[in-house]
Write a protein that holds these residues in place. Structure first.
Motif, short mmCIF file in Angstrom:
data_model
loop_
_atom_site.label_atom_id
_atom_site.label_comp_id
_atom_site.label_asym_id
_atom_site.label_seq_id
_atom_site.Cartn_x
_atom_site.Cartn_y
_atom_site.Cartn_z
N GLN A 235 -25.56 -29.37 7.30
CA GLN A 235 -26.32 -29.88 6.15
C GLN A 235 -26.90 -28.73 5.33
OE1 GLN A 235 -26.36 -32.94 5.00
NE2 GLN A 235 -25.00 -33.45 6.70
N MET A 236 -27.37 -27.68 6.01
CA MET A 236 -27.91 -26.52 5.30
C MET A 236 -26.80 -25.83 4.50
SD MET A 236 -30.45 -25.12 8.30
CE MET A 236 -31.23 -23.81 7.38
N ALA A 237 -25.62 -25.68 5.12
CA ALA A 237 -24.50 -25.05 4.43
C ALA A 237 -24.07 -25.88 3.23
CB ALA A 237 -23.32 -24.87 5.39
N ASP A 238 -23.96 -27.20 3.41
CA ASP A 238 -23.55 -28.09 2.31
C ASP A 238 -24.57 -28.07 1.18
OD1 ASP A 238 -21.17 -28.84 3.38
OD2 ASP A 238 -21.83 -30.80 4.10
N TYR A 239 -25.84 -28.00 1.53
CA TYR A 239 -26.89 -27.99 0.50
C TYR A 239 -26.71 -26.78 -0.43
CZ TYR A 239 -31.42 -27.74 -1.80
OH TYR A 239 -32.41 -27.66 -2.74
N PHE A 240 -26.54 -25.60 0.16
CA PHE A 240 -26.37 -24.39 -0.65
C PHE A 240 -25.05 -24.42 -1.42
CE2 PHE A 240 -29.38 -22.60 2.58
CZ PHE A 240 -30.42 -22.34 1.69
N TYR A 241 -24.01 -24.99 -0.80
CA TYR A 241 -22.70 -25.08 -1.47
C TYR A 241 -22.77 -26.02 -2.68
CZ TYR A 241 -17.82 -26.49 -2.11
OH TYR A 241 -16.58 -26.79 -2.63
N PHE A 242 -23.38 -27.20 -2.49
CA PHE A 242 -23.49 -28.16 -3.59
C PHE A 242 -24.41 -27.64 -4.70
CE2 PHE A 242 -22.51 -31.69 -0.34
CZ PHE A 242 -21.15 -31.58 -0.59
N LYS A 243 -25.47 -26.94 -4.31
CA LYS A 243 -26.37 -26.34 -5.31
C LYS A 243 -25.60 -25.31 -6.14
CE LYS A 243 -30.40 -26.72 -5.73
NZ LYS A 243 -31.20 -27.61 -6.62
N ALA A 244 -24.73 -24.55 -5.49
CA ALA A 244 -23.92 -23.58 -6.21
C ALA A 244 -22.98 -24.28 -7.19
CB ALA A 244 -23.11 -22.73 -5.23
N LEU A 245 -22.40 -25.42 -6.75
CA LEU A 245 -21.47 -26.16 -7.60
C LEU A 245 -22.16 -26.78 -8.82
CD1 LEU A 245 -18.92 -28.15 -5.40
CD2 LEU A 245 -18.43 -26.46 -7.16
N GLN A 246 -23.48 -27.00 -8.72
CA GLN A 246 -24.20 -27.59 -9.85
C GLN A 246 -24.25 -26.63 -11.05
OE1 GLN A 246 -27.66 -29.18 -7.29
NE2 GLN A 246 -27.68 -30.52 -9.05
N ASP A 247 -24.05 -25.35 -10.80
CA ASP A 247 -24.03 -24.37 -11.88
C ASP A 247 -22.74 -24.57 -12.70
OD1 ASP A 247 -23.81 -22.10 -13.51
OD2 ASP A 247 -24.85 -20.84 -12.04
N PRO A 248 -22.85 -24.85 -14.01
CA PRO A 248 -21.65 -25.08 -14.82
C PRO A 248 -20.67 -23.91 -14.82
CG PRO A 248 -23.65 -25.68 -16.04
CD PRO A 248 -24.09 -24.97 -14.79
N GLU A 249 -21.18 -22.70 -14.52
CA GLU A 249 -20.32 -21.52 -14.52
C GLU A 249 -19.63 -21.31 -13.17
OE1 GLU A 249 -22.47 -18.11 -15.78
OE2 GLU A 249 -23.02 -18.97 -17.72
N ALA A 250 -19.98 -22.11 -12.16
CA ALA A 250 -19.41 -21.93 -10.83
C ALA A 250 -17.92 -22.24 -10.84
CB ALA A 250 -20.12 -22.83 -9.83
N LEU A 251 -17.14 -21.39 -10.20
CA LEU A 251 -15.70 -21.58 -10.08
C LEU A 251 -15.39 -22.07 -8.67
CD1 LEU A 251 -14.55 -18.25 -11.79
CD2 LEU A 251 -14.75 -20.51 -12.84
N ILE A 252 -14.80 -23.26 -8.56
CA ILE A 252 -14.56 -23.87 -7.26
C ILE A 252 -13.63 -23.01 -6.41
CG2 ILE A 252 -12.68 -25.30 -8.19
CD1 ILE A 252 -15.05 -26.30 -5.34
N MET A 253 -12.63 -22.37 -7.03
CA MET A 253 -11.71 -21.54 -6.26
C MET A 253 -12.39 -20.28 -5.73
SD MET A 253 -8.10 -21.90 -8.30
CE MET A 253 -7.14 -21.30 -6.91
#
Length: 299
Positions: A235-253
């Motif tokens: 859950q801690m890992a997913d939280y930081f990962y999803f927070k990173a994805l919320q950034d419009p500049e984040a690249l999924i790859m």
């Protein structure tokens, strides 16, 4: 900032993989998975209760849970089905295979993303990406050679097929995350809460047929502290990962590549802790897979 959040996610995922191997070793796999998801759900559930009882405090600290439509619930349920299938396969494979083989194969998830980009989106890879593609294939072949020395025949081992299928489903889930977060505008904690909820329902149905009715299987289950640790760390890992994805500049790859750095913890530390064979030989294809992922994602 999103890159640092991705590195935090990778750190927690690396430790999570070690705890997961400890939890499933000589144990019943399905209840271990259910216990892990339940412990993680309790953590995110406490945050949900906090947001209901103390909404101002929760909002100030970034723990706001959205009210979502039935259509959005449907999309999250689909993610729950994909993840449940991926984890069921991965947990079974991890129980029967060395962590120094399972984790590197899992780390090749961006390889499936690469294939999907070609087939679905008609993308044209450049020279570096093609080199990375074949480097991953070559590294997996090297792993199969090393696996033979440990009695693991890749072509005929159903657990190898299981971890490959789990990796494919995990990569599909990763692509789906960007749609859920950036297109449906779901925040991290809302997605985590409802996804966990639906996965628990799915697992309860499966265990209702495969585990609960059988006394022998129930007695074979051993509760370990690592079961709780797996759920909390995920859950801690997913939280930081999803927070990173919320950034419009984040690249999924690129985020996918950063997450793969967890492999260093699993292979180097895990190989020592679980006293697995051929650790030095496995470093060569490990470097090959990481270099292949790097070429595909960073080019």
């Amino acid at each position: 900032m999103w890159m640092y959040l991705g590195l935090l996610a990778a750190l927690f995922l690396g430790i999570h993989n070690l705890c997961k191997k400890h939890a499933v070793q000589n144990n019943e796999t399905f209840p271990v998975l259910l216990g892990s998801i339940l412990s993680g759900f309790l953590l995110i559930g406490l945050c949900y209760i906090l947001s209901v009882c103390y909404p101002n405090y929760a909002e100030k600290n970034g723990f706001v849970f959205q009210n979502i439509s039935w259509q959005q619930h449907g999309y999250i349920f689909i993610k729950g089905v994909i993840l449940a299938a991926s984890w069921l396969l991965a947990y079974q494979a991890l129980k029967h295979l060395p962590i120094t083989i399972v984790t590197p194969i899992r780390s090749a998830g961006p390889f499936f993303t690469f294939i999907g980009a070609i087939v679905i989106y008609r993308e044209a890879p450049n020279l570096h990406q093609w080199i990375g593609f074949f480097l991953i294939i070559f590294s997996v072949i090297l792993y199969s050679r090393i696996g033979k020395k440990e009695g693991i025949i890749f072509k005929r081992n159903k657990w190898i097929l299981a971890i490959v299928a789990a990796t494919f489903l995990g990569a599909s889930s990763g692509l789906y995350d960007k749609f859920l977060i950036q297109s449906l505008n779901l925040n991290a904690q809302t997605l985590q809460f409802w996804c966990c909820f639906y996965i628990i329902l799915i697992l309860l149905v499966i265990l209702g047929f495969t585990w609960f009715p059988y006394a022998v299987k129930r007695r074979a289950f051993k509760f370990r502290w690592s079961i709780i640790a797996v759920g909390v760390l995920l859950q801690m890992a997913d939280y930081f990962y999803f927070k990173a994805l919320q950034d419009p500049e984040a690249l999924i790859m690129l985020l996918s590549a950063i997450k793969r750095s967890q492999i260093l913890i699993a292979v180097l530390v895990g190989g020592i802790i679980f006293k697995e064979q051929n650790k030095r030989k496995k470093l060569v294809p490990l470097v090959g897979i990481m270099l292949g992922v790097f070429l595909i994602l960073y080019s």
